[in-house]
Design an enzyme around this catalytic site. Structure first.
Site, PDB file in Angstrom:
ATOM      1  N   GLN A  59       0.865  -1.188   0.000  1.00  0.00           N
ATOM      2  CA  GLN A  59       0.000   0.000   0.000  1.00  0.00           C
ATOM      3  C   GLN A  59       0.898   1.233   0.000  1.00  0.00           C
ATOM      4  OE1 GLN A  59      -1.935   0.705   3.710  1.00  0.00           O
ATOM      5  NE2 GLN A  59      -3.655   1.802   2.810  1.00  0.00           N
ATOM      6  N   SER A  80       0.869   6.661   2.316  1.00  0.00           N
ATOM      7  CA  SER A  80       1.467   7.673   3.195  1.00  0.00           C
ATOM      8  C   SER A  80       2.765   8.221   2.614  1.00  0.00           C
ATOM      9  CB  SER A  80       1.781   7.071   4.562  1.00  0.00           C
ATOM     10  OG  SER A  80       0.641   6.477   5.104  1.00  0.00           O
ATOM     11  N   SER A 108       4.341  -0.947   4.200  1.00  0.00           N
ATOM     12  CA  SER A 108       4.523  -2.299   4.721  1.00  0.00           C
ATOM     13  C   SER A 108       4.791  -3.273   3.580  1.00  0.00           C
ATOM     14  CB  SER A 108       3.265  -2.747   5.479  1.00  0.00           C
ATOM     15  OG  SER A 108       2.978  -1.858   6.518  1.00  0.00           O
ATOM     16  N   GLU A 132      -9.300  -1.719   4.717  1.00  0.00           N
ATOM     17  CA  GLU A 132      -8.147  -1.892   5.606  1.00  0.00           C
ATOM     18  C   GLU A 132      -8.598  -1.879   7.067  1.00  0.00           C
ATOM     19  OE1 GLU A 132      -5.199   1.252   5.509  1.00  0.00           O
ATOM     20  OE2 GLU A 132      -3.759   0.003   6.598  1.00  0.00           O
ATOM     21  N   GLU A 147      -6.791   9.267  16.902  1.00  0.00           N
ATOM     22  CA  GLU A 147      -7.529  10.538  16.819  1.00  0.00           C
ATOM     23  C   GLU A 147      -8.365  10.600  15.547  1.00  0.00           C
ATOM     24  OE1 GLU A 147      -4.359  10.303  17.808  1.00  0.00           O
ATOM     25  OE2 GLU A 147      -4.632  10.955  19.876  1.00  0.00           O
TER      26      GLU A 147
END
Ligand SMILES: Cc1cc2nc3c(=O)[nH]c(=O)nc-3n(C[C@H](O)[C@H](O)[C@H](O)COP(=O)(O)OP(=O)(O)OC[C@H]3O[C@@H](n4cnc5c(N)ncnc54)[C@H](O)[C@@H]3O)c2cc1C
Lengths: 394, 357
Positions: free
Chosen positions: A128, A131, A163, A246, A363
């Site tokens: 993936q 990020s 990952s 996910e 959060e």
């Protein structure tokens, strides 16, 4: 309401258990027990082929794409039985539980025919690539760019925390294709071949001392337009599908197992626990048991045709808390033995802090619950509607 | 596996919610708190005549509806939302459990029809410390729910279930003011009071244990209803209350409090529904279910009651606002039949991580 297996479910459970018991390779398929990343990839793929031969590689996918379209209840049974023998998706998680379902929902017919089967077989190992160093929680601010060159996209930029990218063949990649549009509108979803000169993967060492995530650098890497999922500029909506899958994949981790491991440790050590620790253990059990039941309640809703929604975010946070608490208790049960490298809870203890980060932080999950389930106002965005290239970034 | 209520059960819930919101909203509970009885006989009669509520979980042979813990759970959850019901818990639930587990079929036929019809009110308490000798009991039973409203007193003693006539010589029942304003409590003083032993020939310990577990599961159902109500009220308020030019529910600290409360309420609800199913099916996990649900439902009720106060600001701390009524009830329910710590200790023993004693 009925928590027992129906006769049909009981037969299914027996079938799954029988299959697993007959076919599970020596030493099992536990992610943490399989050695180096290369070893993990090799053994996970061997197992995936066995699953595939017997029609179990992608049980939740639709039958059209090689799956069994399991009902939520049967999916629970499938996972329970896999947990019982310690089998998970390991390095194949991205392909099986994120990209596969995303492609089924949003891919073109040609992409599905070309990519789903090898993904199900474990032949294509997926990473993936969302990020970036400057874009985590605010994923839509991503800056890796792609420009068109004939029938190719040319990609430049950097991803991080990817990952399994060091053993992956392909990545599902978000890129910015229009920096003049507001951030959500200029993103395109691509599938990139990682075995090419323009891609460099550098492993990162995590706080556990191990490695599973990586930095990925792109310098003029190429992606054929045939590997663009959905329309140009429509990547954000598709990415949200992937993120939903996910989170529900993380949310379906077994929780009661964490209690059982602690109980086994107590039995093994033969030292009675004090009342305070017993209370913490019982608290953990209550939480895990309730969470397991909440998961089943959500699955029942899904089986009645309701959309799962942000409940997955509740589950992900709760599972993270259970894992943190379990590791915490584990350490204290071990006492000074918890100083010895390689002890029973070393990995869990060191890994636990990642649970509230990966897949969206604690959060961000709470924001989602508050906004999407409870209907509270959205977080203010001072740059709403502004072109991407006019917004400050770190 | 199926975690859904049936259509009939969902309809029953709807019907009941409307009934309670119309006839016994929390404003009415508040008004009744000022009275000695704490309930309105007219509404009590409507509960029986229109809904058959007091006989919900009494067999048809005894004039009830013959439903089980799932329906009873729904009723308690809905009543719990408005802190309503008065002696419903004491009579139709706790006494019904005590009799069903601890009395003979003949005794069922004697006592249950009155309870089911709502014409007789019964109160129950666990009284393991009571001295019973030669058909007479002496001692004190504190904080018995609705004892002063009862036509029949049932006490679970070491030797089994006993029945007392509240009007008999040697029985004194004194209504007690409690921190929980929404339920009526009384202390019972017995001085050689004549008692009738019930359930002769039954295993008193098994009956007592089962009654306690069922009682805990029933009260947890109320806790879930009360928690959900507090939570809904808090969320509705923060969507409307403006500060700094925006709804306070838009501030992230507030959103996260709400998200945390939501999680614990939903966890408790999940555990509660499961516990009803276990109880309805007389499952081997009854004890475990009681311990689990007591722990998580207490947490949910306390958390939601507190958040409701907190998120209403100063207004939430007033006498006038209902928030404190729920906060008070949550504490009372928390200590009823063993607090969460005691239940977790019992659970730890049952799970094999703590040595008993
Ligand atoms: C083990 C692991 C595996 C991962 N695997 C992958 C992968 O395979 N592919 C991939 O693309 N990514 C992966 N990630 C990345 C992960 O999705 C991000 O780490 C995560 O989304 C957070 O982004 P960040 O690290 O940039 O932190 P930041 O977003 O910079 O957050 C820093 C802190 O600020 C808080 N914060 C940020 N924004 C807000 C806000 N609006 N409100 C309140 N608090 C806020 C965060 O909660 C956090 O505590 C992985 C991460 C981990 C830990």
């Amino acid at each position: 309401m009925d928590f027992e297996d129906t006769p049909d479910e009981a037969a299914f459970r027996a079938e799954v258990a029988g299959f697993l018991d007959r076919n599970l390779p020596e030493g099992g398929v536990r992610y943490h027990d399989m050695g180096t990343m290369e070893e993990k990839a090799r053994r996970q793929r061997e197992w995936q082929l066995i699953l595939h031969e017997h029609g179990w590689s992608v049980p939740t996918w639709s039958a059209e794409w090689g799956g069994r379209a399991l009902t939520p209840a049967k999916n629970v049974i499938w996972r329970q039985e896999c947990d019982r023998v310690g089998v998970g998706e390991g390095v194949l998680n991205g392909g099986l539980s994120m990209l596969g379902p995303t492609l089924i929902a949003h891919g073109s017919q040609e992409q599905k025919e070309r990519l789903l089967e090898p993904t199900a077989r474990g032949e294509i190992l997926w990473a993936q690539l969302f990020s970036e160093p400057g874009s985590g929680s605010d994923l839509a601010s991503l800056a890796t760019r792609a420009v068109r060159d004939g029938d190719d996209w040319i990609v430049n930029g950097q991803k991080v925390w990817s990952s399994f990218a060091n053993v992956a063949d392909m990545g599902f990649l978000l890129v910015r294709t229009d920096a003049r549009k507001p951030k959500h509108q200029g993103i395109t979803y691509l599938l990139i071949d990682l075995h090419q000169p323009g891609v460099e993967v550098r492993p990162l060492i995590e706080m556990t001392g191990g490695n599973h995530f990586n930095e990925v650098f792109f310098s003029d890497a190429r992606v054929p337009v045939a590997n663009q999922v959905g329309a140009e500029g429509a990547g954000w909506g598709i990415a949200r599908t992937t993120l939903m899958y996910e989170r529900s994949s993380i949310g379906s981790f077994s929780v009661l197992g964490h209690f059982e491991r602690l109980r086994d440790l107590i039995r093994e050590r033969g030292v009675p626990v004090d009342a305070v620790t017993a209370d913490e253990l019982a608290r953990l059990y209550v939480r895990a048991r309730s969470l397991d039941l909440l998961n089943k309640r959500v699955l029942t809703k899904v089986s009645q045709g309701q959309v799962p929604g942000a409940e997955g975010s509740v589950m992900k946070n709760e599972i993270s808390d259970v894992m943190l608490a379990a590791a915490d208790i584990g350490i204290r049960l071990l006492g000074e033995d918890a100083l010895a490298p390689g002890h029973a809870y070393e990995h869990d203890f060191l890994f636990a802090p990642s649970m509230h980060l990966g897949g969206g932080t604690e959060e961000i999950m709470k924001n989602l619950v508050a906004e999407q389930v409870l209907g509270l106002p959205r977080e203010p965005d001072a740059f709403k509607g502004k072109p991407f290239d006019e917004v400050p970034r770190s | 596996m199926n975690f859904a209520f049936s259509e009939e059960q969902d309809e029953f819930r709807e019907l009941l919610r409307r009934f309670v919101e119309e006839r016994w909203p929390v404003a009415e509970t508040r008004r009744l708190a000022e009275t000695d009885a704490g309930f309105d006989r007219a509404v009590w009669k409507q509960m029986a005549d229109e809904l058959g509520l007091q006989g919900l979980a009494v067999s048809e042979a005894h004039g009830g509806q013959g439903f089980g813990m799932l329906e009873l759970g729904i009723a308690l959850e809905e009543l719990g939302r408005q802190l309503a019901g008065g002696p419903f818990l004491a009579s139709a639930v706790l006494s019904n459990f005590a009799l069903s587990n601890g009395a003979t079929p003949e005794e069922h036929a004697e006592f249950l029809p009155g309870i089911a019809a709502g014409t007789s009110i019964s109160a129950w308490a666990d009284a393991p410390g009571l001295a019973v000798d030669n058909g007479r009991a002496s001692g004190r039973v504190a904080w018995c729910i609705d004892a002063h409203n009862a036509d029949l007193l049932l006490l679970t003693t070491r030797g089994g279930l006993i029945a007392l006539d509240p009007g008999a010589d040697g029985v004194s029942i004194v209504a007690a003011k409690a921190t929980d304003l929404t339920r009526k409590y009384a202390h019972i003083e017995l001085a050689g009071a004549p008692v009738r032993k019930l359930g002769v020939g039954l295993d008193p310990d098994a009956a007592a244990v089962k009654t306690r577990h069922q009682a805990v599961i029933a009260v947890a159902a109320e806790q879930v209803g009360a928690a959900a109500h507090c939570f809904d009220q808090a969320v509705a308020y923060v969507k409307e209350r403006l500060q700094f030019g925006r709804p306070v529910g838009g501030f992230q600290a507030v959103k996260h409090r709400a998200a945390d409360a939501y999680a614990v309420v939903e966890l408790a609800r999940s555990a509660a529904y499961w516990s009803w199913w276990v109880a309805a099916n007389d499952g081997a996990e009854l004890g475990e279910a009681a311990h689990v649900v007591k722990s998580i439902a207490s947490e949910a009720a306390r958390t939601a009651a507190y958040e409701n106060i907190h998120l209403h600001g100063g207004y939430g701390f007033t006498w006038e606002h209902d928030a404190h009524l729920y906060y008070r009830r949550a504490a009372a329910n928390e200590v009823f039949q063993g607090d969460p710590v005691a239940h977790r200790a019992a659970l730890a023993v049952e799970l094999g991580v703590l040595v008993a004693g």
